[in-house]
Design a protein around this motif. Sequence first.
Motif: not given
Length: 85
Positions: A38-39, A68, A29-30, A22-23, A26, A41-43, A51
């Motif tokens: 960037q908005s 991803a 994506l950033a 996930i990190s 992110k 949600s990832l879990r 995602i």
Amino acid sequence: MILIPPSSRCRGAHGVDATHLISSIKIALADDASSELQSLSLRAVGDLVVIEGTVESREHVERVRRIAESVVDADHLVLRISRLR
């Protein structure tokens, strides 16, 4: 909504550090120029990375998938992304 389910063989996979994945996603994506991405949600769900969110178009969905999958194997990735058009 576009749902991309994982393959059945990843449901029993072990040893995947979803938090690290996930990190990494992110960060990727950033680095993308689109602030919309960037908005999302990832879990982590077990050994899967999920995602979720809404993006503007099909092209954005495909961009999220490419980014991803450059980080995590597609077998450990679930996209639940709605598109506005």
